[in-house]
Every structure is written in C-alpha cells, then in structure tokens.
Design a protein around this motif. Structure first.
Motif, mmCIF file in Angstrom:
data_model
loop_
_atom_site.group_PDB
_atom_site.id
_atom_site.type_symbol
_atom_site.label_atom_id
_atom_site.label_comp_id
_atom_site.label_asym_id
_atom_site.label_seq_id
_atom_site.Cartn_x
_atom_site.Cartn_y
_atom_site.Cartn_z
ATOM 1 N N SER A 119 -51.107 21.854 -1.743
ATOM 2 C CA SER A 119 -50.781 23.279 -1.832
ATOM 3 C C SER A 119 -50.669 23.928 -0.453
ATOM 4 C CB SER A 119 -51.835 24.009 -2.663
ATOM 5 O OG SER A 119 -53.123 23.895 -2.068
ATOM 6 N N PRO A 175 -45.734 30.459 0.654
ATOM 7 C CA PRO A 175 -45.751 31.494 -0.388
ATOM 8 C C PRO A 175 -44.345 32.031 -0.626
ATOM 9 C CG PRO A 175 -46.637 32.348 1.677
ATOM 10 C CD PRO A 175 -46.460 30.878 1.868
ATOM 11 N N PHE A 211 -44.884 34.208 -7.843
ATOM 12 C CA PHE A 211 -46.116 33.503 -7.503
ATOM 13 C C PHE A 211 -45.969 32.027 -7.860
ATOM 14 C CE2 PHE A 211 -47.064 37.842 -8.690
ATOM 15 C CZ PHE A 211 -47.852 38.294 -7.643
ATOM 16 N N HIS A 212 -46.605 31.183 -7.068
ATOM 17 C CA HIS A 212 -46.713 29.784 -7.434
ATOM 18 C C HIS A 212 -47.794 29.633 -8.500
ATOM 19 C CE1 HIS A 212 -43.964 28.394 -4.429
ATOM 20 N NE2 HIS A 212 -44.703 28.832 -3.420
ATOM 21 N N GLN A 241 -51.405 29.654 -7.435
ATOM 22 C CA GLN A 241 -51.985 30.918 -6.994
ATOM 23 C C GLN A 241 -52.625 31.687 -8.159
ATOM 24 O OE1 GLN A 241 -48.162 32.245 -5.081
ATOM 25 N NE2 GLN A 241 -49.544 32.842 -3.418
ATOM 26 N N LEU A 297 -54.341 38.940 -5.884
ATOM 27 C CA LEU A 297 -54.761 37.636 -5.371
ATOM 28 C C LEU A 297 -56.004 37.761 -4.510
ATOM 29 C CD1 LEU A 297 -51.337 35.976 -4.413
ATOM 30 C CD2 LEU A 297 -52.714 35.607 -6.478
#
Length: 203
Positions: A118, A123, A130-131, A134, A187
C-alpha cells in the motif's frame, strides 16, 4: 499493508499465458509490462498436473521450467512475478509472466494472489475518490455520533460501490457509497459518517 490487485486463474493457450481476476481500479497501471508483483498463496490451492507440488521461493528467484518427466518434481511459485505482457481479451485480463513458458507451469500458478504494498500506491487526485485500503477498518458512525460498526471491505457493484459494514453483533450490511448516504469520509479521524435511510441496515 499488502493489497491484492489480482488472482491468477486458468491458463490461456499453451505458451504460459494466464487469466487474471482483476481486483484493482487501475489494471493498465498495475499490470503494465515490467511491473513486479509479489505473490501469496490463494484460498484455493493450485491444481497443476499431478506431478507438481507448490512451494514458495525468495524474492527475485526465477521460476524453473515445468518438469519434463518423473513424479515428485516440484514447481516453485516465485515470491515475485514480473509482467512481460498484458491485454484484455473478451472482457478478461490475460497476462504473460517472465519465465512462465508453457501451460503446465501456468497451471501451477492457478489461485495465486498478486499483491502490492500500500505504501507504493499513490493517493487519488480526486478528493472524493478513495482506495479500498483507505476505507477498510474505519469506524462507521451516524451524524449524531452513534457507532454502527466498521468497514469490513468494499464491494464494487455495477451501479455503485458498496461499503460492507460489519455490525457490532457480527452480521453485515451493505451501504451504497454515494454522497446522499455517506456525506463524509474522515480519514484523519478514522471514521466514515453514514446517514442511512430507514431500513437500510436491516436488509
């Protein structure tokens, strides 16, 4: 954290090419020629020819050719695979790896997971994007602060992405990842704010 970007499926043809079940939104980038992917055993053991066994090797190891004759000759699934070529064919991703030259060797890779770190994933540029990694593990709360559970995983459905919510009692619920229901992703605070319509969490 290791992120799964694909799972090797059945061989395609006789020259070592394999199908890959794509688990990334950026297949062209993740499976570009020259990319090195780490491997992890999948949930289903590879089903190679009866004379093959599956072992892991160290990073950088080059896979040996498929065994010619004789029982018990092991094929070693390398800890890393380098992509030689990739393409889409009839809606499926086909990948050729360096050193995988025939169907028997390709068959021994079946079920292997392909992963990246990761830390190597940049990002997204879009603040509304968003991944998966995340979001997984974030607390899910209502606008009033009531804890509903946590994000267990993301399901990518045709109509919209879905947050799979793990409830405190152990069951799961699906939450469409749309602004009307998920007004905020914090986040930094480790939480997702969800304003579910009546009955959504009971489905």
């Amino acid at each position: 954290m290791q992120l799964v970007v694909g799972r090797i499926g059945k061989p395609h043809g006789v020259r070592g090419e394999v199908t890959v079940e794509v688990r990334t939104d950026e297949p062209e980038a993740r499976f570009a020629p020259g990319t090195v992917l780490r491997t992890e055993p999948g949930a289903t053991p590879p089903t190679a020819s009866p004379r093959s066994t599956v072992l892991r090797t160290e990073p950088g190891a080059v896979p040996p050719p498929a065994p010619a004759d004789g029982p018990g000759v092991p094929f070693r699934v390398p800890a890393e695979l380098t992509i030689e070529e990739s393409r889409f064919h009839q809606g499926r991703m086909l990948v050729a790896f360096d050193g995988i030259l025939d169907r028997n060797t390709a068959e021994a890779l079946r079920g292997t997971l392909l992963v990246v770190d990761s830390a190597d994933v940049a990002p997204p540029d879009d603040p509304e994007e968003f991944h998966d990694h995340q979001l997984v593990g974030l607390a899910v709360v209502t606008p009033a602060g009531e804890r509903l559970g946590e994000v267990a995983r993301i399901d990518h459905a045709p109509s919209s992405d879905l947050l799979v919510l793990r409830r405190p009692e152990g069951r799961t619920a699906l939450i469409p990842f749309v602004r009307a229901i998920v007004p905020e992703v914090d986040l930094a605070g480790g939480r997702v704010i969800v304003d579910p319509p009546a009955g959504l969490l009971d489905l």
